[in-house]
Design a protein around this motif. Sequence first.
Motif, PDB file in Angstrom:
ATOM      1  N   LYS A 187     -65.241 -15.282  45.882  1.00 40.38           N
ATOM      2  CA  LYS A 187     -65.078 -16.471  45.261  1.00 40.38           C
ATOM      3  C   LYS A 187     -65.538 -16.625  44.001  1.00 40.38           C
ATOM      4  O   LYS A 187     -66.902 -16.457  44.278  1.00 40.38           O
ATOM      5  CB  LYS A 187     -64.789 -17.781  46.177  1.00 40.38           C
ATOM      6  N   PHE A 188     -65.144 -16.874  42.929  1.00 36.38           N
ATOM      7  CA  PHE A 188     -65.745 -17.219  41.619  1.00 36.38           C
ATOM      8  C   PHE A 188     -65.022 -18.502  40.928  1.00 36.38           C
ATOM      9  O   PHE A 188     -63.948 -18.652  40.861  1.00 36.38           O
ATOM     10  CB  PHE A 188     -65.531 -15.927  40.856  1.00 36.38           C
ATOM     11  N   ASP A 216     -60.115 -16.673  44.041  1.00 33.53           N
ATOM     12  CA  ASP A 216     -60.487 -15.969  45.364  1.00 33.53           C
ATOM     13  C   ASP A 216     -59.724 -14.803  45.648  1.00 33.53           C
ATOM     14  O   ASP A 216     -58.682 -14.666  45.778  1.00 33.53           O
ATOM     15  CB  ASP A 216     -59.760 -17.092  46.490  1.00 33.53           C
ATOM     16  N   THR A 217     -60.510 -13.625  45.587  1.00 38.54           N
ATOM     17  CA  THR A 217     -59.943 -12.217  45.591  1.00 38.54           C
ATOM     18  C   THR A 217     -59.363 -11.931  47.139  1.00 38.54           C
ATOM     19  O   THR A 217     -58.533 -11.121  47.054  1.00 38.54           O
ATOM     20  CB  THR A 217     -60.957 -11.375  45.183  1.00 38.54           C
ATOM     21  N   GLN A 222     -53.939 -10.481  49.147  1.00 39.92           N
ATOM     22  CA  GLN A 222     -52.918 -10.635  50.224  1.00 39.92           C
ATOM     23  C   GLN A 222     -51.668 -11.219  49.632  1.00 39.92           C
ATOM     24  O   GLN A 222     -50.668 -10.843  49.936  1.00 39.92           O
ATOM     25  CB  GLN A 222     -53.318 -11.724  51.598  1.00 39.92           C
ATOM     26  N   GLN A 223     -51.870 -12.166  48.637  1.00 39.00           N
ATOM     27  CA  GLN A 223     -50.711 -12.429  47.915  1.00 39.00           C
ATOM     28  C   GLN A 223     -49.407 -12.989  48.587  1.00 39.00           C
ATOM     29  O   GLN A 223     -48.385 -12.436  48.494  1.00 39.00           O
ATOM     30  CB  GLN A 223     -50.330 -11.618  46.805  1.00 39.00           C
ATOM     31  N   PHE A 224     -49.658 -13.919  49.639  1.00 38.14           N
ATOM     32  CA  PHE A 224     -48.697 -14.345  50.566  1.00 38.14           C
ATOM     33  C   PHE A 224     -47.703 -15.285  49.785  1.00 38.14           C
ATOM     34  O   PHE A 224     -46.540 -15.208  50.051  1.00 38.14           O
ATOM     35  CB  PHE A 224     -49.338 -15.075  51.717  1.00 38.14           C
ATOM     36  N   VAL A 225     -47.945 -15.901  48.771  1.00 37.84           N
ATOM     37  CA  VAL A 225     -47.418 -17.022  47.948  1.00 37.84           C
ATOM     38  C   VAL A 225     -47.626 -16.780  46.330  1.00 37.84           C
ATOM     39  O   VAL A 225     -49.040 -16.502  46.395  1.00 37.84           O
ATOM     40  CB  VAL A 225     -47.653 -18.245  48.506  1.00 37.84           C
ATOM     41  N   ASN A 226     -46.768 -17.136  45.717  1.00 36.75           N
ATOM     42  CA  ASN A 226     -46.879 -17.295  44.149  1.00 36.75           C
ATOM     43  C   ASN A 226     -47.865 -18.067  44.053  1.00 36.75           C
ATOM     44  O   ASN A 226     -48.213 -19.261  44.480  1.00 36.75           O
ATOM     45  CB  ASN A 226     -45.711 -17.312  43.625  1.00 36.75           C
ATOM     46  N   GLY A 227     -49.086 -17.805  43.277  1.00 37.98           N
ATOM     47  CA  GLY A 227     -49.962 -18.726  42.639  1.00 37.98           C
ATOM     48  C   GLY A 227     -51.349 -18.663  43.580  1.00 37.98           C
ATOM     49  O   GLY A 227     -52.455 -19.321  43.255  1.00 37.98           O
ATOM     50  N   GLY A 229     -54.752 -17.794  45.046  1.00 32.53           N
ATOM     51  CA  GLY A 229     -55.848 -16.938  44.635  1.00 32.53           C
ATOM     52  C   GLY A 229     -56.323 -17.253  43.358  1.00 32.53           C
ATOM     53  O   GLY A 229     -57.435 -17.036  42.929  1.00 32.53           O
ATOM     54  N   ILE A 230     -55.799 -18.018  42.348  1.00 29.97           N
ATOM     55  CA  ILE A 230     -56.128 -18.550  41.223  1.00 29.97           C
ATOM     56  C   ILE A 230     -55.909 -19.840  40.954  1.00 29.97           C
ATOM     57  O   ILE A 230     -54.529 -20.018  40.931  1.00 29.97           O
ATOM     58  CB  ILE A 230     -55.636 -17.533  40.056  1.00 29.97           C
ATOM     59  N   ASN A 231     -56.593 -20.876  40.901  1.00 36.68           N
ATOM     60  CA  ASN A 231     -56.026 -22.225  40.582  1.00 36.68           C
ATOM     61  C   ASN A 231     -56.810 -22.769  39.399  1.00 36.68           C
ATOM     62  O   ASN A 231     -58.142 -22.688  39.283  1.00 36.68           O
ATOM     63  CB  ASN A 231     -56.551 -23.198  41.815  1.00 36.68           C
ATOM     64  N   ILE A 232     -56.159 -23.209  38.597  1.00 40.25           N
ATOM     65  CA  ILE A 232     -56.644 -24.087  37.365  1.00 40.25           C
ATOM     66  C   ILE A 232     -57.140 -25.247  37.712  1.00 40.25           C
ATOM     67  O   ILE A 232     -56.461 -25.900  38.593  1.00 40.25           O
ATOM     68  CB  ILE A 232     -55.699 -24.043  36.303  1.00 40.25           C
ATOM     69  N   LEU A 233     -58.292 -25.805  37.563  1.00 38.14           N
ATOM     70  CA  LEU A 233     -59.015 -26.915  37.641  1.00 38.14           C
ATOM     71  C   LEU A 233     -58.762 -28.188  36.686  1.00 38.14           C
ATOM     72  O   LEU A 233     -58.851 -27.713  35.533  1.00 38.14           O
ATOM     73  CB  LEU A 233     -60.592 -26.654  38.454  1.00 38.14           C
TER      74      LEU A 233
END
Length: 286
Positions: A187-188, A216-217, A222-227, A229-233
């Motif tokens: 996580k970064f 979150d790598t 896993q990429q179960f759903v679109n979006g 792993g990467i969240n704009i804050l």
Amino acid sequence: MKRFNLGNSTKHGDASGLESRWDLINTVTKVADLSIDFTGADVVWFLAPSNVKRTLLSNQIATGRPLVTNEKTFYVNTYISSPISDLSNEGFRPREPFGFVHELMHLFDTADDHYGDHKNDLGTGGWGNMSGAQVDFLAWDKWTFGWISDQQVRCAPTNATSIHWIKPSTIKGSYEKLLMIPISNSKFLAVESVRNSGLNFKIPVPMLGAIVYLIDTNVLDQQFVNGGGINILCPTNRSCDYAPMIHSFPLGGAALKPGESITAQGFRISILESGEFGDVVKVEVA
């Protein structure tokens, strides 16, 4: 003459057009299979002739079924694309050329969609080409693609206050263009400077600044759903719904301006200075 009704009125991923897409694919494949050997191919892309307008055939994606040829069967998504040369008023899409590049990245299995469900704090909204396909790729994507080097990524210490100058990833040169703050092994927090240069030339001035996103790598892998792993804050003190783009641009108001900050994952990220040169970013333990 056979009509497939796959012009601009049928949206790219709309399920209602699925039968028509596969009808076109199977019709064309039946003819192409007589003269094309698909043995060495990994994917198949259907590209319209240069004189075809988007009102007749627009960008489409066919899912859920294999593409069967005489030589082999393809189990990846199949793409149908309008010609990139079609820039007439009748067929022009303001999303281009970004949409074309977006589908190209899918075609080569280079990247998944990032956009997700921004209403539930998931995904990148409109930021990055792999979201709404209106702007350039995220600096994180460029790094993982190998388009920017490890030397162009700064790593902030997690036990001390630090200040970093990051340049826009859209400018030419081997500058430092991405700031990473490690949270754990997977996580970064990432910070990048957004300016309306390069393929970000369509971004209006009020949207410029430094965007912060959580990666979150483990979820990305896993990429179960679109979006996932990467969240704009988004800063908590204002709305991030500002989006004066031609198309919908969720989280368009998320970029930090000078004097603004955001606290996440135990760190406070502040913008000290900002300009055409990029952003000066302060990172401290919250």
